[in-house]
Motif scaffolding. Structure first.
Motif, PDB file in Angstrom:
ATOM      1  N   LEU A  15       5.208   2.862 -10.169  1.00  0.00           N
ATOM      2  CA  LEU A  15       4.804   1.484  -9.883  1.00  0.00           C
ATOM      3  C   LEU A  15       4.983   1.203  -8.395  1.00  0.00           C
ATOM      4  O   LEU A  15       5.981   1.604  -7.799  1.00  0.00           O
ATOM      5  N   PHE A  16       4.018   0.514  -7.815  1.00  0.00           N
ATOM      6  CA  PHE A  16       4.126   0.144  -6.416  1.00  0.00           C
ATOM      7  C   PHE A  16       5.249  -0.886  -6.251  1.00  0.00           C
ATOM      8  O   PHE A  16       5.273  -1.891  -6.964  1.00  0.00           O
ATOM      9  N   PRO A  17       6.173  -0.676  -5.312  1.00  0.00           N
ATOM     10  CA  PRO A  17       7.269  -1.630  -5.093  1.00  0.00           C
ATOM     11  C   PRO A  17       6.794  -3.035  -4.743  1.00  0.00           C
ATOM     12  O   PRO A  17       7.499  -4.003  -4.992  1.00  0.00           O
ATOM     13  N   VAL A  18       5.587  -3.175  -4.215  1.00  0.00           N
ATOM     14  CA  VAL A  18       5.086  -4.477  -3.817  1.00  0.00           C
ATOM     15  C   VAL A  18       4.941  -5.431  -5.007  1.00  0.00           C
ATOM     16  O   VAL A  18       5.043  -6.655  -4.848  1.00  0.00           O
ATOM     17  N   PHE A  19       4.729  -4.904  -6.222  1.00  0.00           N
ATOM     18  CA  PHE A  19       4.687  -5.783  -7.398  1.00  0.00           C
ATOM     19  C   PHE A  19       6.024  -6.506  -7.542  1.00  0.00           C
ATOM     20  O   PHE A  19       6.074  -7.713  -7.763  1.00  0.00           O
ATOM     21  N   HIS A  20       7.123  -5.765  -7.433  1.00  0.00           N
ATOM     22  CA  HIS A  20       8.471  -6.336  -7.543  1.00  0.00           C
ATOM     23  C   HIS A  20       8.731  -7.323  -6.406  1.00  0.00           C
ATOM     24  O   HIS A  20       9.219  -8.440  -6.629  1.00  0.00           O
ATOM     25  N   GLU A  21       8.384  -6.922  -5.189  1.00  0.00           N
ATOM     26  CA  GLU A  21       8.629  -7.766  -4.015  1.00  0.00           C
ATOM     27  C   GLU A  21       7.906  -9.104  -4.121  1.00  0.00           C
ATOM     28  O   GLU A  21       8.499 -10.162  -3.916  1.00  0.00           O
ATOM     29  N   ARG A  22       6.624  -9.043  -4.453  1.00  0.00           N
ATOM     30  CA  ARG A  22       5.848 -10.294  -4.515  1.00  0.00           C
ATOM     31  C   ARG A  22       6.260 -11.162  -5.694  1.00  0.00           C
ATOM     32  O   ARG A  22       6.260 -12.392  -5.592  1.00  0.00           O
ATOM     33  N   PHE A  23       6.607 -10.550  -6.839  1.00  0.00           N
ATOM     34  CA  PHE A  23       7.033 -11.326  -8.000  1.00  0.00           C
ATOM     35  C   PHE A  23       8.303 -12.105  -7.660  1.00  0.00           C
ATOM     36  O   PHE A  23       8.394 -13.309  -7.905  1.00  0.00           O
ATOM     37  N   GLU A  24       9.294 -11.411  -7.087  1.00  0.00           N
ATOM     38  CA  GLU A  24      10.561 -12.079  -6.773  1.00  0.00           C
ATOM     39  C   GLU A  24      10.411 -13.048  -5.597  1.00  0.00           C
ATOM     40  O   GLU A  24      11.142 -14.023  -5.517  1.00  0.00           O
ATOM     41  N   GLU A  25       9.474 -12.796  -4.719  1.00  0.00           N
ATOM     42  CA  GLU A  25       9.173 -13.732  -3.647  1.00  0.00           C
ATOM     43  C   GLU A  25       8.681 -15.053  -4.228  1.00  0.00           C
ATOM     44  O   GLU A  25       9.036 -16.133  -3.767  1.00  0.00           O
ATOM     45  N   LYS A  26       7.867 -14.953  -5.274  1.00  0.00           N
ATOM     46  CA  LYS A  26       7.276 -16.150  -5.885  1.00  0.00           C
ATOM     47  C   LYS A  26       8.229 -16.836  -6.872  1.00  0.00           C
ATOM     48  O   LYS A  26       8.323 -18.057  -6.899  1.00  0.00           O
ATOM     49  N   GLY A  28      11.694 -15.846  -7.588  1.00  0.00           N
ATOM     50  CA  GLY A  28      13.125 -15.755  -7.328  1.00  0.00           C
ATOM     51  C   GLY A  28      13.722 -14.384  -7.576  1.00  0.00           C
ATOM     52  O   GLY A  28      13.239 -13.601  -8.395  1.00  0.00           O
ATOM     53  N   GLU A  29      14.801 -14.111  -6.854  1.00  0.00           N
ATOM     54  CA  GLU A  29      15.495 -12.833  -6.961  1.00  0.00           C
ATOM     55  C   GLU A  29      16.054 -12.632  -8.366  1.00  0.00           C
ATOM     56  O   GLU A  29      16.580 -13.555  -8.981  1.00  0.00           O
ATOM     57  N   GLY A  30      15.884 -11.432  -8.875  1.00  0.00           N
ATOM     58  CA  GLY A  30      16.406 -11.085 -10.197  1.00  0.00           C
ATOM     59  C   GLY A  30      15.502 -11.451 -11.353  1.00  0.00           C
ATOM     60  O   GLY A  30      15.863 -11.253 -12.507  1.00  0.00           O
ATOM     61  N   THR A  31      14.312 -11.992 -11.071  1.00  0.00           N
ATOM     62  CA  THR A  31      13.421 -12.432 -12.154  1.00  0.00           C
ATOM     63  C   THR A  31      12.502 -11.331 -12.673  1.00  0.00           C
ATOM     64  O   THR A  31      11.783 -11.556 -13.647  1.00  0.00           O
ATOM     65  N   ALA A  32      12.514 -10.155 -12.037  1.00  0.00           N
ATOM     66  CA  ALA A  32      11.566  -9.107 -12.436  1.00  0.00           C
ATOM     67  C   ALA A  32      12.235  -7.749 -12.640  1.00  0.00           C
ATOM     68  O   ALA A  32      11.862  -6.767 -12.004  1.00  0.00           O
ATOM     69  N   PRO A  33      13.207  -7.658 -13.562  1.00  0.00           N
ATOM     70  CA  PRO A  33      13.829  -6.346 -13.774  1.00  0.00           C
ATOM     71  C   PRO A  33      12.827  -5.301 -14.269  1.00  0.00           C
ATOM     72  O   PRO A  33      12.993  -4.115 -14.024  1.00  0.00           O
ATOM     73  N   PHE A  34      11.766  -5.749 -14.915  1.00  0.00           N
ATOM     74  CA  PHE A  34      10.737  -4.851 -15.443  1.00  0.00           C
ATOM     75  C   PHE A  34       9.871  -4.260 -14.329  1.00  0.00           C
ATOM     76  O   PHE A  34       9.114  -3.333 -14.572  1.00  0.00           O
ATOM     77  N   LEU A  35       9.972  -4.775 -13.115  1.00  0.00           N
ATOM     78  CA  LEU A  35       9.216  -4.250 -11.973  1.00  0.00           C
ATOM     79  C   LEU A  35      10.122  -3.627 -10.906  1.00  0.00           C
ATOM     80  O   LEU A  35       9.635  -3.200  -9.859  1.00  0.00           O
ATOM     81  N   ASP A  36      11.415  -3.579 -11.156  1.00  0.00           N
ATOM     82  CA  ASP A  36      12.389  -3.141 -10.157  1.00  0.00           C
ATOM     83  C   ASP A  36      12.223  -1.661  -9.827  1.00  0.00           C
ATOM     84  O   ASP A  36      12.432  -0.802 -10.675  1.00  0.00           O
ATOM     85  N   PRO A  37      11.864  -1.339  -8.572  1.00  0.00           N
ATOM     86  CA  PRO A  37      11.673   0.064  -8.205  1.00  0.00           C
ATOM     87  C   PRO A  37      12.982   0.842  -8.079  1.00  0.00           C
ATOM     88  O   PRO A  37      12.963   2.064  -8.043  1.00  0.00           O
ATOM     89  N   SER A  38      14.125   0.151  -8.041  1.00  0.00           N
ATOM     90  CA  SER A  38      15.399   0.857  -7.921  1.00  0.00           C
ATOM     91  C   SER A  38      15.861   1.446  -9.251  1.00  0.00           C
ATOM     92  O   SER A  38      16.790   2.245  -9.284  1.00  0.00           O
TER      93      SER A  38
END
Length: 133
Positions: A15-26, A28-38
């Motif tokens: 998965l591209f990390p940008v999905f996680h970055e943009r989701f949490e940008e919109k 909030g932090e911690g709202t997208a564990p399903f997209l977390d690249p870590s």
């Protein structure tokens, strides 16, 4: 437009990390564990699908999502416009399923069938969005 004549390409490696970055940008932090690249690749829920438009830089992903209960999931379709932001494209119909896991394997054929059906519906919705079908 057919897949052969568009800039869209399937990309299912990571998965591209940008999905996680943009989701949490919109949202909030911690709202997208399903997209977390870590999260280690093997620990990421499956199945999922991803496309990138090589002409524009836009991307689309189908991923399983959850909130409080990691076994209660649904599939979401996310679109990353080239200019920034993230859209959630809601698939029509039921996309929820129960991830029934026992000893690392799906415990029931019915649960696996429901998950696969939900995934195929979400992928069809993503492809309809991408290719305008």
């Amino acid at each position: 437009m057919s897949p052969e004549h568009s800039g869209w390409r399937r990309y299912d490696t990571t998965l591209f990390p940008v999905f996680h970055e943009r989701f949490e940008e919109k949202w909030g932090e911690g709202t997208a564990p399903f997209l977390d690249p870590s999260v280690f690749e093997n620990d990421q829920p499956r199945p999922r699908a991803q496309w990138i438009n090589v002409d524009t830089g836009a991307a689309v992903a189908v991923v399983p999502v959850w909130e409080d209960d990691p076994t209660a999931r649904s599939f979401a379709v996310f679109y990353l416009p080239p200019a920034g932001g993230i859209w959630v494209l809601r698939p029509p119909g039921l996309s929820s399923y129960i991830e029934a896991v026992a000893n690392g394997t799906v415990a029931s054929r019915d649960a696996a069938a429901l998950r696969n059906d939900s995934f195929h519906k979400a992928v069809a919705h993503a492809e309809s969005f991408i290719y305008g079908t």
